[in-house]
Design a protein around this motif. Structure first.
Motif, PDB file in Angstrom:
ATOM      1  N   VAL A  56       0.842  -1.186   0.000  1.00  0.00           N
ATOM      2  CA  VAL A  56       0.000   0.000   0.000  1.00  0.00           C
ATOM      3  C   VAL A  56       0.880   1.238   0.000  1.00  0.00           C
ATOM      4  O   VAL A  56       2.054   1.190   0.345  1.00  0.00           O
ATOM      5  CB  VAL A  56      -0.958   0.044   1.224  1.00  0.00           C
ATOM      6  CG1 VAL A  56      -1.965  -1.087   1.177  1.00  0.00           C
ATOM      7  CG2 VAL A  56      -0.183   0.026   2.528  1.00  0.00           C
ATOM      8  N   PHE A  57       0.280   2.328  -0.387  1.00  0.00           N
ATOM      9  CA  PHE A  57       0.951   3.617  -0.284  1.00  0.00           C
ATOM     10  C   PHE A  57       0.807   4.113   1.151  1.00  0.00           C
ATOM     11  O   PHE A  57      -0.015   3.589   1.921  1.00  0.00           O
ATOM     12  CB  PHE A  57       0.341   4.601  -1.299  1.00  0.00           C
ATOM     13  CG  PHE A  57       0.682   4.229  -2.717  1.00  0.00           C
ATOM     14  CD1 PHE A  57       1.900   4.589  -3.274  1.00  0.00           C
ATOM     15  CD2 PHE A  57      -0.201   3.489  -3.485  1.00  0.00           C
ATOM     16  CE1 PHE A  57       2.233   4.230  -4.573  1.00  0.00           C
ATOM     17  CE2 PHE A  57       0.117   3.127  -4.787  1.00  0.00           C
ATOM     18  CZ  PHE A  57       1.337   3.498  -5.325  1.00  0.00           C
ATOM     19  N   PRO A  58       1.573   5.122   1.560  1.00  0.00           N
ATOM     20  CA  PRO A  58       1.522   5.586   2.941  1.00  0.00           C
ATOM     21  C   PRO A  58       0.148   6.055   3.432  1.00  0.00           C
ATOM     22  O   PRO A  58      -0.043   6.213   4.627  1.00  0.00           O
ATOM     23  CB  PRO A  58       2.542   6.732   2.971  1.00  0.00           C
ATOM     24  CG  PRO A  58       3.521   6.371   1.907  1.00  0.00           C
ATOM     25  CD  PRO A  58       2.676   5.746   0.820  1.00  0.00           C
ATOM     26  N   ASP A  59      -0.821   6.244   2.534  1.00  0.00           N
ATOM     27  CA  ASP A  59      -2.173   6.597   2.995  1.00  0.00           C
ATOM     28  C   ASP A  59      -2.904   5.378   3.565  1.00  0.00           C
ATOM     29  O   ASP A  59      -3.966   5.498   4.164  1.00  0.00           O
ATOM     30  CB  ASP A  59      -2.999   7.230   1.881  1.00  0.00           C
ATOM     31  CG  ASP A  59      -3.311   6.272   0.720  1.00  0.00           C
ATOM     32  OD1 ASP A  59      -2.916   5.078   0.769  1.00  0.00           O
ATOM     33  OD2 ASP A  59      -3.945   6.735  -0.239  1.00  0.00           O
ATOM     34  N   PHE A  60      -2.317   4.176   3.386  1.00  0.00           N
ATOM     35  CA  PHE A  60      -2.870   2.891   3.841  1.00  0.00           C
ATOM     36  C   PHE A  60      -4.268   2.628   3.292  1.00  0.00           C
ATOM     37  O   PHE A  60      -5.029   1.846   3.840  1.00  0.00           O
ATOM     38  CB  PHE A  60      -2.854   2.776   5.376  1.00  0.00           C
ATOM     39  CG  PHE A  60      -1.466   2.633   5.927  1.00  0.00           C
ATOM     40  CD1 PHE A  60      -0.845   1.400   5.938  1.00  0.00           C
ATOM     41  CD2 PHE A  60      -0.768   3.738   6.379  1.00  0.00           C
ATOM     42  CE1 PHE A  60       0.457   1.261   6.426  1.00  0.00           C
ATOM     43  CE2 PHE A  60       0.519   3.615   6.865  1.00  0.00           C
ATOM     44  CZ  PHE A  60       1.136   2.374   6.890  1.00  0.00           C
ATOM     45  N   ALA A  61      -4.611   3.268   2.206  1.00  0.00           N
ATOM     46  CA  ALA A  61      -5.918   3.074   1.570  1.00  0.00           C
ATOM     47  C   ALA A  61      -5.761   2.641   0.118  1.00  0.00           C
ATOM     48  O   ALA A  61      -6.577   1.883  -0.382  1.00  0.00           O
ATOM     49  CB  ALA A  61      -6.737   4.356   1.640  1.00  0.00           C
ATOM     50  N   THR A  62      -4.720   3.118  -0.536  1.00  0.00           N
ATOM     51  CA  THR A  62      -4.510   2.822  -1.946  1.00  0.00           C
ATOM     52  C   THR A  62      -3.508   1.689  -2.096  1.00  0.00           C
ATOM     53  O   THR A  62      -2.395   1.768  -1.586  1.00  0.00           O
ATOM     54  CB  THR A  62      -4.002   4.066  -2.694  1.00  0.00           C
ATOM     55  OG1 THR A  62      -4.898   5.148  -2.451  1.00  0.00           O
ATOM     56  CG2 THR A  62      -3.891   3.807  -4.186  1.00  0.00           C
ATOM     57  N   TYR A  63      -3.923   0.621  -2.782  1.00  0.00           N
ATOM     58  CA  TYR A  63      -3.072  -0.542  -2.980  1.00  0.00           C
ATOM     59  C   TYR A  63      -2.186  -0.368  -4.200  1.00  0.00           C
ATOM     60  O   TYR A  63      -2.585   0.255  -5.185  1.00  0.00           O
ATOM     61  CB  TYR A  63      -3.928  -1.800  -3.174  1.00  0.00           C
ATOM     62  CG  TYR A  63      -4.478  -2.372  -1.888  1.00  0.00           C
ATOM     63  CD1 TYR A  63      -4.152  -3.665  -1.507  1.00  0.00           C
ATOM     64  CD2 TYR A  63      -5.315  -1.634  -1.064  1.00  0.00           C
ATOM     65  CE1 TYR A  63      -4.650  -4.208  -0.336  1.00  0.00           C
ATOM     66  CE2 TYR A  63      -5.809  -2.174   0.121  1.00  0.00           C
ATOM     67  CZ  TYR A  63      -5.475  -3.451   0.472  1.00  0.00           C
ATOM     68  OH  TYR A  63      -5.967  -3.983   1.634  1.00  0.00           O
ATOM     69  N   ASP A  82       8.288   6.637  -5.345  1.00  0.00           N
ATOM     70  CA  ASP A  82       7.180   6.405  -4.412  1.00  0.00           C
ATOM     71  C   ASP A  82       7.663   5.611  -3.200  1.00  0.00           C
ATOM     72  O   ASP A  82       8.574   4.793  -3.296  1.00  0.00           O
ATOM     73  CB  ASP A  82       6.055   5.594  -5.067  1.00  0.00           C
ATOM     74  CG  ASP A  82       5.150   6.413  -5.962  1.00  0.00           C
ATOM     75  OD1 ASP A  82       5.180   7.654  -5.872  1.00  0.00           O
ATOM     76  OD2 ASP A  82       4.414   5.802  -6.758  1.00  0.00           O
TER      77      ASP A  82
END
Length: 110
Positions: A56-63, A82
């Motif tokens: 995931v990205f650091p937003d922990f929502a986008t895979y 990234d």
């Protein structure tokens, strides 16, 4: 069936009963390994053609998956520069100690 247990569960044999809140299965014996390192992969990251690790990205929502790979979560490809987060499982005790079921708030080492 694979299950991840807290590192405080002793290695050896254990009796397990699986329930879904309505039905209870027949108890069976499982082998508990002290450590079984691996990378996390979830059913929605497997489309029967490709299986992806959970990243995931650091937003922990986008895979980190190809765009449109699944309609269950937002996805996009990683680009140069990234930061992404991968999830290791079954690694055993870490420093600093992270209690079972909690997400570390800062990096932990095995």
């Amino acid at each position: 069936m694979n299950a991840f247990l807290p590192s405080t569960v002793a290695a050896g044999s254990a009796r397990v009963t699986v329930t879904n809140g309505v039905q209870t299965g027949t108890p069976f014996t499982v082998t508990v390994n002290a450590f079984q390192p691996g990378m996390l992969a979830l059913p929605h990251t497997d489309n029967s053609q490709s299986q992806y690790l959970v990243a995931v990205f650091p937003d922990f929502a986008t895979y980190v998956l190809p765009p449109g790979y699944t309609s269950l979560v937002p996805t996009r490809r990683a680009q140069t520069g990234d930061t992404i987060v991968l999830f290791g499982v079954g690694l055993g005790p870490v420093t600093p100690n992270v209690p079972a079921g909690q997400v570390p708030r800062k990096p932990a080492r095995c």
